[in-house]
Design a protein around this motif. Structure first.
Motif, PDB file in Angstrom:
ATOM      1  N   ASP A 113       0.826  -1.214   0.000  1.00 34.75           N
ATOM      2  CA  ASP A 113       0.000   0.000   0.000  1.00 34.75           C
ATOM      3  C   ASP A 113       0.861   1.266   0.000  1.00 34.75           C
ATOM      4  O   ASP A 113       0.444   2.308   0.527  1.00 34.75           O
ATOM      5  N   GLY A 114       2.062   1.143  -0.580  1.00 31.08           N
ATOM      6  CA  GLY A 114       2.931   2.296  -0.689  1.00 31.08           C
ATOM      7  C   GLY A 114       3.548   2.751   0.620  1.00 31.08           C
ATOM      8  O   GLY A 114       4.186   3.816   0.683  1.00 31.08           O
ATOM      9  N   LYS A 115       3.417   1.945   1.662  1.00 31.81           N
ATOM     10  CA  LYS A 115       3.924   2.335   2.983  1.00 31.81           C
ATOM     11  C   LYS A 115       5.316   1.752   3.220  1.00 31.81           C
ATOM     12  O   LYS A 115       5.769   0.872   2.515  1.00 31.81           O
ATOM     13  N   MET A 116       5.986   2.279   4.240  1.00 32.87           N
ATOM     14  CA  MET A 116       7.369   1.892   4.522  1.00 32.87           C
ATOM     15  C   MET A 116       7.493   0.413   4.851  1.00 32.87           C
ATOM     16  O   MET A 116       6.605  -0.197   5.451  1.00 32.87           O
ATOM     17  N   THR A 117       8.644  -0.149   4.483  1.00 31.79           N
ATOM     18  CA  THR A 117       8.976  -1.515   4.860  1.00 31.79           C
ATOM     19  C   THR A 117       9.436  -1.549   6.317  1.00 31.79           C
ATOM     20  O   THR A 117       9.619  -0.502   6.955  1.00 31.79           O
ATOM     21  N   ARG A 156       1.295  -5.372   8.459  1.00 35.96           N
ATOM     22  CA  ARG A 156       1.274  -5.475   6.994  1.00 35.96           C
ATOM     23  C   ARG A 156       2.004  -6.725   6.509  1.00 35.96           C
ATOM     24  O   ARG A 156       1.757  -7.209   5.407  1.00 35.96           O
ATOM     25  N   TYR A 157       2.939  -7.225   7.329  1.00 34.29           N
ATOM     26  CA  TYR A 157       3.733  -8.403   6.964  1.00 34.29           C
ATOM     27  C   TYR A 157       3.410  -9.584   7.885  1.00 34.29           C
ATOM     28  O   TYR A 157       4.271 -10.417   8.168  1.00 34.29           O
ATOM     29  N   LYS A 158       2.168  -9.633   8.308  1.00 38.92           N
ATOM     30  CA  LYS A 158       1.742 -10.673   9.246  1.00 38.92           C
ATOM     31  C   LYS A 158       2.043 -12.069   8.733  1.00 38.92           C
ATOM     32  O   LYS A 158       2.445 -12.956   9.497  1.00 38.92           O
ATOM     33  N   ASN A 159       1.860 -12.290   7.429  1.00 44.21           N
ATOM     34  CA  ASN A 159       2.086 -13.637   6.872  1.00 44.21           C
ATOM     35  C   ASN A 159       3.537 -14.065   7.016  1.00 44.21           C
ATOM     36  O   ASN A 159       3.840 -15.263   7.134  1.00 44.21           O
ATOM     37  N   PHE A 160       4.473 -13.108   7.012  1.00 41.15           N
ATOM     38  CA  PHE A 160       5.889 -13.449   7.224  1.00 41.15           C
ATOM     39  C   PHE A 160       6.107 -13.928   8.654  1.00 41.15           C
ATOM     40  O   PHE A 160       6.727 -14.981   8.883  1.00 41.15           O
TER      41      PHE A 160
END
Length: 235
Positions: A113-117, A156-160
């Motif tokens: 969504d264009g947000k920071m890593t 945002r990276y919950k699956n990781f």
């Protein structure tokens, strides 16, 4: 297969060694291509064009990049008053420790969504200020469903993070055991105030204590990586 003393400045082609050192990428691929806590194999590829490391399976699709987990803060303008008080010889030693595998980890590096890593937010969030002990505390809290300065980013990276089942699984997978105690609480580099303030160095003694503990952690993790490669990878 893994030289824990190899300095990635030897083959990195720019200031961004995380992106340009082929040896660092090879080491990441070797170390983290292994069984997850659930028994599934997390195989990493470096052949997808434009992607540092890549995995796609029934587990999901993951775009991963390298991140250094230590920071000397020598070149921060805000720390000039502090650095000027450190003897040149000692400053030179701090600044020339190199960059080895014990100082590195992988995180998802695709923007959502264009947000920071995660890597970007670790450095930009004033309550974290690129400190890995504080980052790991945020990860610990995330697995417990508790808020932290990085909670929304991790979400945002919950699956990781789900790949590793829980905090203990994450710590064990990435060989971070030396930064937690027997109860899986963080061994902070400096006293922790529950994210009430930005982590700053009040004086030279505090800064040098931070450096010592960071270097101790790097040395311990490097030995852990070496033992892992000798007993697991090389079998």
């Amino acid at each position: 297969m893994i030289d824990i003393n190899y300095d990635f400045f030897r083959d990195g082609t720019s200031g961004d060694l995380d992106a340009t050192s082929p040896t660092l990428r090879k080491y990441h691929k070797t170390l983290w291509s292994k069984a997850l806590p659930n028994g599934n194999f997390f195989d990493l590829s470096n052949t997808k064009k434009g992607v540092y490391l890549y995995h796609k399976s029934e587990l999901g699709e993951f775009f991963l990049g390298s991140d250094i987990i230590t920071q000397s803060y020598i070149y921060r303008k805000s720390n000039l008053w502090l650095i000027e008080k450190i003897p040149d010889k000692l400053l030179y030693e701090i600044d020339n420790k190199g960059y080895t595998i014990g100082q590195s980890i992988i995180f998802p590096n695709n923007k959502i969504d264009g947000k920071m890593t995660i890597n970007g937010m670790r450095g930009c969030n004033s309550k974290i200020d690129d400190r890995f002990d504080l980052t790991l505390e945020c990860i610990r809290r995330f697995y417990l469903g508790e808020t932290s300065p990085l909670y929304d980013t991790f979400l945002r990276y919950k699956n990781f993070f789900e790949l590793f089942d829980n905090f203990s699984g994450y710590v064990k997978f990435f060989l971070l055991d030396d930064l937690v105690d027997e109860n899986r609480n963080i061994k902070f580099f400096l006293p922790f105030d529950n994210f009430k303030s930005s982590p700053k160095f009040s004086d030279v003694e505090v800064y040098l204590l931070y450096i010592k503990r960071v270097l101790d952690f790097i040395n311990q993790r490097s030995k852990r990586i070496e033992k892992y490669t000798q007993t697991t990878i090389n079998e």
